[in-house]
Design a protein around this motif. Structure first.
Motif, mmCIF file in Angstrom:
data_model
loop_
_atom_site.group_PDB
_atom_site.id
_atom_site.type_symbol
_atom_site.label_atom_id
_atom_site.label_comp_id
_atom_site.label_asym_id
_atom_site.label_seq_id
_atom_site.Cartn_x
_atom_site.Cartn_y
_atom_site.Cartn_z
ATOM 1 N N LYS A 11 -179.554 -36.993 38.583
ATOM 2 C CA LYS A 11 -180.257 -37.769 39.608
ATOM 3 C C LYS A 11 -179.566 -37.706 40.966
ATOM 4 O O LYS A 11 -180.223 -37.872 42.005
ATOM 5 N N ASN A 12 -178.251 -37.477 40.975
ATOM 6 C CA ASN A 12 -177.494 -37.664 42.211
ATOM 7 C C ASN A 12 -176.800 -36.426 42.768
ATOM 8 O O ASN A 12 -176.362 -36.434 43.914
ATOM 9 N N SER A 72 -166.449 -46.863 36.209
ATOM 10 C CA SER A 72 -167.521 -47.619 36.848
ATOM 11 C C SER A 72 -168.744 -46.737 37.120
ATOM 12 O O SER A 72 -168.640 -45.694 37.780
ATOM 13 N N ARG A 73 -169.910 -47.166 36.641
ATOM 14 C CA ARG A 73 -171.136 -46.404 36.875
ATOM 15 C C ARG A 73 -171.558 -46.487 38.342
ATOM 16 O O ARG A 73 -172.119 -45.527 38.890
ATOM 17 N N ASP A 112 -174.469 -48.373 48.578
ATOM 18 C CA ASP A 112 -173.888 -48.770 47.297
ATOM 19 C C ASP A 112 -173.661 -50.275 47.239
ATOM 20 O O ASP A 112 -173.090 -50.779 46.261
ATOM 21 N N SER A 113 -174.071 -51.001 48.253
ATOM 22 C CA SER A 113 -173.838 -52.444 48.310
ATOM 23 C C SER A 113 -174.926 -53.220 47.584
ATOM 24 O O SER A 113 -176.100 -52.861 47.624
ATOM 25 N N LYS A 114 -174.495 -54.279 46.903
ATOM 26 C CA LYS A 114 -175.411 -55.215 46.270
ATOM 27 C C LYS A 114 -175.132 -56.598 46.820
ATOM 28 O O LYS A 114 -173.979 -56.986 46.967
ATOM 29 N N THR A 115 -176.178 -57.355 47.101
ATOM 30 C CA THR A 115 -176.022 -58.704 47.627
ATOM 31 C C THR A 115 -176.451 -59.711 46.572
ATOM 32 O O THR A 115 -177.521 -59.578 45.970
ATOM 33 N N THR A 120 -172.134 -43.167 40.832
ATOM 34 C CA THR A 120 -173.314 -42.874 41.656
ATOM 35 C C THR A 120 -172.936 -42.683 43.118
ATOM 36 O O THR A 120 -173.368 -41.718 43.768
ATOM 37 N N TYR A 121 -172.136 -43.603 43.638
ATOM 38 C CA TYR A 121 -171.701 -43.522 45.033
ATOM 39 C C TYR A 121 -170.952 -42.215 45.295
ATOM 40 O O TYR A 121 -171.199 -41.525 46.302
ATOM 41 N N GLN A 122 -170.053 -41.856 44.412
ATOM 42 C CA GLN A 122 -169.250 -40.649 44.624
ATOM 43 C C GLN A 122 -170.083 -39.381 44.505
ATOM 44 O O GLN A 122 -169.936 -38.456 45.310
#
Length: 381
Positions: free
Chosen positions: A158-159, A118-119, A189-192, A123-125
């Protein structure tokens, strides 16, 4: 269960993976695990070395490195179970455990990072791990070479920091950070997503299935609920963000809904979505981060809703779906129903008819079918 012997740089280990299959064709480790362990063995680490292991799918790394102070950080109940079970099988101590929705903190001497599929999880990690690297933790990533592309390299830059993949060995590569660890601010990391047609707002954390939009499988399943008998005890198996269970609760307000998923981040999302869409006082819900229905001790279900995954990490197959179907049959009440949505080509109707003795199509479109199987005989054992 099928076990395999892993001749690692830290000794011979007997390992297995979940779900259990009598003629397992896949290993609980790969060449990237071998490569990583070989490099660590060459470093002659002190026994007091504090190691953070990230995304160890079946516990091969944590079992091999059990003599060190290991902590496992993953977004998978299967990973947690396998790390514990494989440690016990090899007379080793299991690692300490941190679920993915709880960022690790403290001092680590080494951070061993298996690249996730999972991308969004990547990013989150990486943003979470950057401060640990700035505190002195040595970072070594590992992956099969085919999974490292320019998008992955860009995500690292980037991260966390520029990354340099090593030369390939058995088609695996290691990844070493170069230069200064960047001080990027960790973003949510949340998307709504808003589903006006279903009167629903969903929050999806990293690694949650179909986090950007409503997937077509769930869409056709939602349109099929009215064709099902009224239940009192429902399971949303592999619930993801909880959309099927929430819709079931809206459709049958008196029903209890059990939300189960392998992902800690998915269950956290489902909890938030239940509160947001069904009200703060909604108490007819139970949540479980689990390997399908492993360890379930509650009342049998009248209805199990299931939109099963057709892959495990990078391996495509129906082995997770098969386990979901078996667990559903085991925990359904007599005359209870398993309702499954899947791509037409997956042939779930064959599996369900063999297991339940019956299966009917209750909805379909050009790509997906919704299947209903009814439990007509008691479970064995």
């Amino acid at each position: 269960m099928e076990t395999r012997v892993f001749n690692s740089a830290y000794g011979e280990l007997t390992l297995f993976r979940r779900p259990f299959r009598p003629r397992e064709t896949l290993q609980a480790w790969d060449a990237a695990d071998e490569y990583l362990l070989q490099q660590l063995a060459e470093r002659n680490l002190d026994k007091s070395t504090r190691i953070l292991i990230v995304n160890d799918s079946f516990g091969s790394l944590s079992t091999a490195l059990a003599d060190y102070a290991c902590t496992l950080w993953v977004d998978s109940a299967i990973s947690q179970l396998c790390s514990t079970e494989n440690a016990a099988r090899n007379n080793k101590l299991p690692p300490a455990f941190i679920p993915a929705n709880s960022p690790p903190s403290g001092q680590f001497d080494m951070i061993l990072y298996r690249l996730p599929k999972s991308r969004s999880l990547l990013t989150y990690q990486l943003q979470t791990l950057a401060p640990l690297c700035r505190s002195g933790g040595i970072f070594i990533g590992a992956a099969m070479a085919r999974h490292i592309d320019h998008h992955i390299v860009s995500a690292f830059a980037k991260n966390i920091a520029t990354v340099k993949p090593s030369l390939a060995k058995k088609k695996a590569r290691l990844m070493h950070l170069e230069g200064e660890i960047i001080a990027v601010e960790r973003q949510s990391d949340s998307k709504t997503i808003t589903l006006a047609e279903h009167n629903m707002v969903l929050v999806n954390r990293a690694n949650v299935f179909s986090r950007d939009k409503l997937d077509q499988g769930s869409r056709i399943m939602l349109a099929s609920l009215e064709k099902l008998d009224t239940p009192t005890n429902v399971a949303d198996l592999g619930c993801g963000n909880g959309i099927l269970g929430i819709s079931a609760a809206q459709h049958w307000p008196n029903a209890h809904v059990y939300y189960a998923d392998d992902s800690f981040l998915a269950i956290e999302s489902a909890k938030q979505n239940v509160r947001q869409n069904l009200g703060e006082d909604y108490s007819n819900a139970t949540f479980s981060v689990s390997d399908c229905l492993y360890g379930y001790k509650g009342e049998d279900f009248d209805l199990v809703l299931c939109n099963p995954p057709f892959h495990q990490d990078h391996h495509v197959g129906d082995h997770i779906a098969r386990q979901m179907f078996r667990d559903s049959h085991k925990h359904l009440a007599l005359n209870g129903v398993l309702c499954v949505v899947g791509n037409r080509h997956l042939g779930y109707h064959v599996l369900l008819k063999k297991l339940f003795g019956n299966c009917e199509t209750i909805n379909s479109d050009s790509k997906f079918v919704v299947l209903r199987a009814r439990k007509t005989t008691p479970s064995n054992g």
